[in-house]
Design a protein around this motif. Structure first.
Motif, PDB file in Angstrom:
ATOM      1  N   PRO A  53     -52.485  24.776  16.909  1.00 61.98           N
ATOM      2  CA  PRO A  53     -52.366  26.175  16.435  1.00 61.98           C
ATOM      3  C   PRO A  53     -51.058  26.748  16.537  1.00 61.98           C
ATOM      4  CG  PRO A  53     -54.256  25.774  18.031  1.00 61.98           C
ATOM      5  CD  PRO A  53     -53.511  24.529  17.935  1.00 61.98           C
ATOM      6  N   ALA A  54     -50.443  26.612  17.586  1.00 63.41           N
ATOM      7  CA  ALA A  54     -48.955  27.045  17.463  1.00 63.41           C
ATOM      8  C   ALA A  54     -47.931  26.494  16.510  1.00 63.41           C
ATOM      9  CB  ALA A  54     -48.556  26.960  18.841  1.00 63.41           C
ATOM     10  N   ILE A  55     -47.808  25.206  16.499  1.00 63.99           N
ATOM     11  CA  ILE A  55     -47.181  24.449  15.513  1.00 63.99           C
ATOM     12  C   ILE A  55     -47.524  25.015  14.048  1.00 63.99           C
ATOM     13  CG2 ILE A  55     -46.265  22.290  14.839  1.00 63.99           C
ATOM     14  CD1 ILE A  55     -47.112  21.366  17.658  1.00 63.99           C
ATOM     15  N   GLY A  56     -48.818  24.970  13.669  1.00 59.00           N
ATOM     16  CA  GLY A  56     -49.216  25.268  12.438  1.00 59.00           C
ATOM     17  C   GLY A  56     -48.639  26.598  12.148  1.00 59.00           C
ATOM     18  N   ALA A  57     -48.714  27.569  13.117  1.00 63.54           N
ATOM     19  CA  ALA A  57     -48.479  29.045  12.660  1.00 63.54           C
ATOM     20  C   ALA A  57     -46.850  29.075  12.472  1.00 63.54           C
ATOM     21  CB  ALA A  57     -48.755  30.103  14.168  1.00 63.54           C
ATOM     22  N   SER A  63     -40.977  27.815   8.448  1.00 70.14           N
ATOM     23  CA  SER A  63     -40.462  26.683   7.691  1.00 70.14           C
ATOM     24  C   SER A  63     -40.299  26.916   6.210  1.00 70.14           C
ATOM     25  CB  SER A  63     -41.270  25.367   7.640  1.00 70.14           C
ATOM     26  OG  SER A  63     -41.238  24.177   7.082  1.00 70.14           O
ATOM     27  N   VAL A  64     -39.343  26.126   5.513  1.00 68.80           N
ATOM     28  CA  VAL A  64     -39.299  26.109   4.040  1.00 68.80           C
ATOM     29  C   VAL A  64     -40.192  24.809   3.454  1.00 68.80           C
ATOM     30  CG1 VAL A  64     -36.968  27.368   4.329  1.00 68.80           C
ATOM     31  CG2 VAL A  64     -37.234  24.769   3.972  1.00 68.80           C
ATOM     32  N   PHE A  65     -40.940  24.352   4.011  1.00 71.75           N
ATOM     33  CA  PHE A  65     -41.872  23.135   3.326  1.00 71.75           C
ATOM     34  C   PHE A  65     -42.382  23.397   2.179  1.00 71.75           C
ATOM     35  CE2 PHE A  65     -45.477  25.078   5.126  1.00 71.75           C
ATOM     36  CZ  PHE A  65     -46.785  24.576   4.407  1.00 71.75           C
ATOM     37  N   ARG A  66     -42.738  24.978   1.902  1.00 72.89           N
ATOM     38  CA  ARG A  66     -43.206  25.073   0.575  1.00 72.89           C
ATOM     39  C   ARG A  66     -42.265  25.227  -0.609  1.00 72.89           C
ATOM     40  NH1 ARG A  66     -46.503  28.639   3.862  1.00 72.89           N
ATOM     41  NH2 ARG A  66     -48.512  27.843   4.176  1.00 72.89           N
ATOM     42  N   THR A  67     -40.967  25.946  -0.220  1.00 72.40           N
ATOM     43  CA  THR A  67     -40.206  26.163  -1.221  1.00 72.40           C
ATOM     44  C   THR A  67     -39.124  25.148  -1.342  1.00 72.40           C
ATOM     45  OG1 THR A  67     -38.798  27.241   0.577  1.00 72.40           O
ATOM     46  CG2 THR A  67     -40.246  28.982  -0.810  1.00 72.40           C
ATOM     47  N   ASP A  68     -38.778  24.315  -0.145  1.00 75.20           N
ATOM     48  CA  ASP A  68     -37.871  23.289  -0.352  1.00 75.20           C
ATOM     49  C   ASP A  68     -38.391  21.989   0.213  1.00 75.20           C
ATOM     50  OD1 ASP A  68     -35.732  21.814  -0.734  1.00 75.20           O
ATOM     51  OD2 ASP A  68     -34.467  22.431   1.082  1.00 75.20           O
ATOM     52  N   PRO A  69     -39.542  21.439  -0.254  1.00 77.64           N
ATOM     53  CA  PRO A  69     -40.280  20.306   0.459  1.00 77.64           C
ATOM     54  C   PRO A  69     -39.389  19.023   0.539  1.00 77.64           C
ATOM     55  CG  PRO A  69     -41.259  20.672  -1.658  1.00 77.64           C
ATOM     56  CD  PRO A  69     -40.298  21.982  -1.453  1.00 77.64           C
ATOM     57  N   TRP A  70     -38.742  18.669  -0.707  1.00 81.28           N
ATOM     58  CA  TRP A  70     -37.997  17.513  -0.510  1.00 81.28           C
ATOM     59  C   TRP A  70     -36.653  17.668   0.152  1.00 81.28           C
ATOM     60  CZ3 TRP A  70     -40.769  14.266  -3.016  1.00 81.28           C
ATOM     61  CH2 TRP A  70     -41.712  14.715  -3.801  1.00 81.28           C
ATOM     62  N   THR A 107     -47.255  34.516  17.025  1.00 80.70           N
ATOM     63  CA  THR A 107     -48.410  34.376  17.684  1.00 80.70           C
ATOM     64  C   THR A 107     -49.329  33.302  16.812  1.00 80.70           C
ATOM     65  OG1 THR A 107     -48.309  36.677  17.837  1.00 80.70           O
ATOM     66  CG2 THR A 107     -50.719  35.734  17.944  1.00 80.70           C
ATOM     67  N   ASP A 108     -50.005  32.219  17.447  1.00 78.13           N
ATOM     68  CA  ASP A 108     -50.738  31.459  16.999  1.00 78.13           C
ATOM     69  C   ASP A 108     -51.924  31.817  16.486  1.00 78.13           C
ATOM     70  OD1 ASP A 108     -52.675  31.620  18.811  1.00 78.13           O
ATOM     71  OD2 ASP A 108     -52.104  29.389  19.918  1.00 78.13           O
ATOM     72  N   THR A 109     -52.759  30.739  15.876  1.00 77.99           N
ATOM     73  CA  THR A 109     -54.002  30.935  14.903  1.00 77.99           C
ATOM     74  C   THR A 109     -55.174  31.675  16.056  1.00 77.99           C
ATOM     75  OG1 THR A 109     -54.748  28.776  15.107  1.00 77.99           O
ATOM     76  CG2 THR A 109     -53.241  29.240  13.270  1.00 77.99           C
ATOM     77  N   ARG A 110     -54.967  31.604  17.225  1.00 74.29           N
ATOM     78  CA  ARG A 110     -56.059  32.072  18.162  1.00 74.29           C
ATOM     79  C   ARG A 110     -55.693  33.076  18.845  1.00 74.29           C
ATOM     80  NH1 ARG A 110     -57.805  26.095  21.151  1.00 74.29           N
ATOM     81  NH2 ARG A 110     -58.185  25.010  18.966  1.00 74.29           N
ATOM     82  N   GLY A 111     -54.235  33.818  18.393  1.00 76.75           N
ATOM     83  CA  GLY A 111     -54.038  35.037  18.873  1.00 76.75           C
ATOM     84  C   GLY A 111     -53.133  34.956  20.178  1.00 76.75           C
ATOM     85  N   ARG A 112     -52.654  33.577  20.526  1.00 69.95           N
ATOM     86  CA  ARG A 112     -51.825  33.693  21.689  1.00 69.95           C
ATOM     87  C   ARG A 112     -50.261  33.588  21.430  1.00 69.95           C
ATOM     88  NH1 ARG A 112     -54.710  28.028  23.377  1.00 69.95           N
ATOM     89  NH2 ARG A 112     -54.276  27.545  21.321  1.00 69.95           N
ATOM     90  N   ARG A 113     -49.515  33.960  22.072  1.00 74.34           N
ATOM     91  CA  ARG A 113     -47.988  34.060  22.029  1.00 74.34           C
ATOM     92  C   ARG A 113     -47.537  32.492  22.334  1.00 74.34           C
ATOM     93  NH1 ARG A 113     -45.559  37.394  19.267  1.00 74.34           N
ATOM     94  NH2 ARG A 113     -43.791  37.020  20.439  1.00 74.34           N
ATOM     95  N   TYR A 114     -46.578  32.163  21.487  1.00 74.11           N
ATOM     96  CA  TYR A 114     -45.830  31.048  21.466  1.00 74.11           C
ATOM     97  C   TYR A 114     -44.656  30.919  21.460  1.00 74.11           C
ATOM     98  CZ  TYR A 114     -44.993  30.710  16.579  1.00 74.11           C
ATOM     99  OH  TYR A 114     -44.546  30.831  15.369  1.00 74.11           O
ATOM    100  N   HIS A 115     -43.885  29.787  21.737  1.00 71.93           N
ATOM    101  CA  HIS A 115     -42.455  29.688  21.650  1.00 71.93           C
ATOM    102  C   HIS A 115     -42.363  28.181  21.283  1.00 71.93           C
ATOM    103  CE1 HIS A 115     -38.157  28.954  22.075  1.00 71.93           C
ATOM    104  NE2 HIS A 115     -37.709  30.330  21.976  1.00 71.93           N
ATOM    105  N   SER A 116     -41.398  27.949  20.184  1.00 71.96           N
ATOM    106  CA  SER A 116     -41.710  26.470  19.679  1.00 71.96           C
ATOM    107  C   SER A 116     -41.111  25.257  20.815  1.00 71.96           C
ATOM    108  CB  SER A 116     -40.679  26.322  18.486  1.00 71.96           C
ATOM    109  OG  SER A 116     -39.553  26.627  18.926  1.00 71.96           O
ATOM    110  N   VAL A 194     -51.958  25.209   7.299  1.00 73.30           N
ATOM    111  CA  VAL A 194     -50.969  24.136   6.854  1.00 73.30           C
ATOM    112  C   VAL A 194     -51.616  22.690   6.880  1.00 73.30           C
ATOM    113  CG1 VAL A 194     -48.654  23.269   7.308  1.00 73.30           C
ATOM    114  CG2 VAL A 194     -49.194  25.718   7.823  1.00 73.30           C
ATOM    115  N   ALA A 195     -52.425  22.252   7.909  1.00 73.56           N
ATOM    116  CA  ALA A 195     -52.834  20.915   8.082  1.00 73.56           C
ATOM    117  C   ALA A 195     -53.601  20.962   6.604  1.00 73.56           C
ATOM    118  CB  ALA A 195     -53.568  20.891   9.129  1.00 73.56           C
ATOM    119  N   ARG A 196     -54.525  21.864   6.401  1.00 68.75           N
ATOM    120  CA  ARG A 196     -55.473  21.785   4.945  1.00 68.75           C
ATOM    121  C   ARG A 196     -54.487  21.650   3.860  1.00 68.75           C
ATOM    122  NH1 ARG A 196     -58.151  25.851   7.686  1.00 68.75           N
ATOM    123  NH2 ARG A 196     -57.391  27.383   6.167  1.00 68.75           N
ATOM    124  N   GLU A 197     -53.340  22.392   3.749  1.00 72.09           N
ATOM    125  CA  GLU A 197     -52.349  22.457   2.463  1.00 72.09           C
ATOM    126  C   GLU A 197     -51.902  20.958   2.460  1.00 72.09           C
ATOM    127  OE1 GLU A 197     -48.769  24.998   1.084  1.00 72.09           O
ATOM    128  OE2 GLU A 197     -50.212  25.763   2.647  1.00 72.09           O
TER     129      GLU A 197
END
Length: 297
Positions: A53-57, A63-70, A107-116, A194-197
């Motif tokens: 949940p945190a890494i996905g958020a 991340s630029v994985f959508r605009t600069d995936p290569w 904030t992750d997908t479950r509403g929790r604060r995160y730091h990478s 992001v995982a589904r994408e």
């Protein structure tokens, strides 16, 4: 009373902290991490990472994985290679990665604060590599012996230290790892956006911009077809080389027919790659490190 000379240290000076050692030349990781077949394994590990949940958020927001995936893929691949083959550069690359993630929080997908860089998040990013190497390696390389599995895990712990993860934040044995793995899949991992994408076949994907003028021209003409083929291949190898327990946790389907196709594909790759010359079989960072090692011996 004796007066202390202010020019002298009050106590023994702390010794400079030594950099962690990267995995040893000639080890299990040296054999597999730079092999071109690793390119087929990495998408499964990355998808497992962003199912947290945190890494996905964090990836979704920063991340630029959508605009600069290569470009992102090339930079990430080089970084991973340096952790294993970088020698003296490995620890500095680990520090660079930590600096890069220092400001990523939210904030992750479950509403929790995160730091990478929180060990609960950062440790999972590191942890995903080991089970993927084991599972995908059965298809693309060989089934590891118990001794090789133990060695691979010890070397993967060295990669964790390169990344700045403390031993107390990593399972120290394989037995402890599988307990941690089962808990993470049961309690944390989920089908994030992001995982589904990353396993979707109908998402936008910019075409690569590098290469000569004729190559760029051909890409412009053929990209609609190439994009569709690439997305289908990416989804196929991502789900296929992902350990089944992780597939189930993320909610990814995998049929018997797909398994048969994966086995045929993997057999062809496993037989073909060893026939290639080294300049085609190994990725550039690994190839250069292997050449230096041979020369030094």
């Amino acid at each position: 009373m004796t007066k202390t000379d202010p020019a002298l240290p009050a106590g023994p000076a702390a010794a400079p902290r030594a950099d962690p050692e990267p995995p040893p030349p000639g080890g299990v990781l040296w054999t597999i991490a730079g092999d071109v077949r690793a390119l087929l394994m990495l998408p499964a590990a990355f998808t497992m990472q962003v199912a947290h949940p945190a890494i996905g958020a964090g990836v979704d927001e920063h991340s630029v994985f959508r605009t600069d995936p290569w470009g992102r893929g090339e930079r990430s691949l080089r970084s991973v290679q340096l952790w294993v083959y970088g020698g003296a550069e490995a620890a500095e690359e680990g520090r660079r990665v930590r600096r890069l993630h220092r400001e990523i929080q939210g904030t992750d997908t479950r509403g929790r604060r995160y730091h990478s860089l929180d060990p609960a998040c950062y440790g999972w990013v590191h942890a995903t590599g080991f089970p993927v190497y084991l599972y995908a390696g059965r298809y693309l390389l060989r089934r590891f012996t118990p001794a090789q599995e133990q060695q691979l895990y010890r070397e993967w712990l060295q990669v964790g230290r390169i990344l700045g993860i403390r031993d107390r934040d990593m399972p120290q044995t394989i037995e402890e790892f599988w307990v941690y793995w089962a808990r993470m899949l049961a309690e944390e991992i989920e089908p994030t956006a992001v995982a589904r994408e990353l396993v979707a076949t109908d998402v936008p994907l910019p075409r690569p911009e590098g290469g000569t003028a004729p190559v760029r021209f051909l890409l412009r003409l053929t990209w609609p077809l190439l994009r569709r083929a690439f997305l289908h291949l990416r989804a196929f190898v991502t789900v296929g080389y992902m350990p089944p327990q992780a597939r189930a946790a993320i909610g990814l389907e995998w049929t018997a027919a797909q398994e048969r196709r994966l086995r045929r594909f993997s057999t062809a790759v496993r037989l073909l790659v060893p026939l290639l010359p080294e300049r085609l079989r190994y990725l550039p960072v690994a190839r250069a490190a292997r050449a230096r090692w041979r020369a030094a011996r």
